[in-house]
Design a protein around this motif. Sequence first.
Motif, short mmCIF file in Angstrom:
data_model
loop_
_atom_site.label_atom_id
_atom_site.label_comp_id
_atom_site.label_asym_id
_atom_site.label_seq_id
_atom_site.Cartn_x
_atom_site.Cartn_y
_atom_site.Cartn_z
N PHE A 76 4.08 4.99 -6.71
CA PHE A 76 4.10 4.25 -5.45
C PHE A 76 2.84 3.41 -5.25
N ILE A 80 3.57 -0.38 -4.45
CA ILE A 80 3.10 -0.95 -3.18
C ILE A 80 2.13 -2.09 -3.42
N ALA A 106 -3.36 -4.12 0.18
CA ALA A 106 -2.87 -3.10 -0.75
C ALA A 106 -3.71 -1.82 -0.66
N ALA A 109 -2.70 -0.14 2.59
CA ALA A 109 -1.34 0.42 2.53
C ALA A 109 -1.32 1.69 1.68
N MET A 110 -2.04 1.70 0.57
CA MET A 110 -2.09 2.91 -0.25
C MET A 110 -2.75 4.06 0.50
N THR A 113 -0.28 5.35 3.21
CA THR A 113 0.90 6.04 2.67
C THR A 113 0.53 7.23 1.78
#
Length: 168
Positions: A76, A80, A106, A109-110, A113
């Motif tokens: 992921f 992502i 990025a 977002a990582m 998540t």
Amino acid sequence: MNYIKKFKGQGVALPDSTHVKEVLFAFIGGFIAISIIGYMTKSFDNLLVLGSFGASCVLIFAYDKSPFSQPRNVIFGHLIATFIGLFFFHFISQEWWSMALALATAISAMILTKTVHPPAGSNPLIVFLLAANWDYLIFPTLIGSIILVVTALFYINLHKNRNYPQYW
């Protein structure tokens, strides 16, 4: 002046040396994983090689217990980061500032998540440098990262003192 003093480090000792058997184990794991990806790229005439996969192999095969090396992070994180790179490249701008914004997005977002995989941080930059199309999300990103994880599952678990993954 205190700020500059921080540059000298904290005086913490270097990590212990790694046993030669562990170095060889990581060497063979990385070799097998990239050999499979390279062979499949050549055999099926479909791109499965992503530059950041080399760094992924370092984490997966040398530091398999790290949160950064776990399957959800590898797959992921790559997915992502590549998606965000493609989104910014195709819908925002192809300029330098868009590339920087894609990278920053990025990373965020990582983190949000819980899929941080440091090698994937280079994926938005790779997308911009290659002017990649949307299929880059599947080939090489998704399929290649799955191959890395499947290879790790079979190879790392051959080691009597290792268990991979730590979690999904």
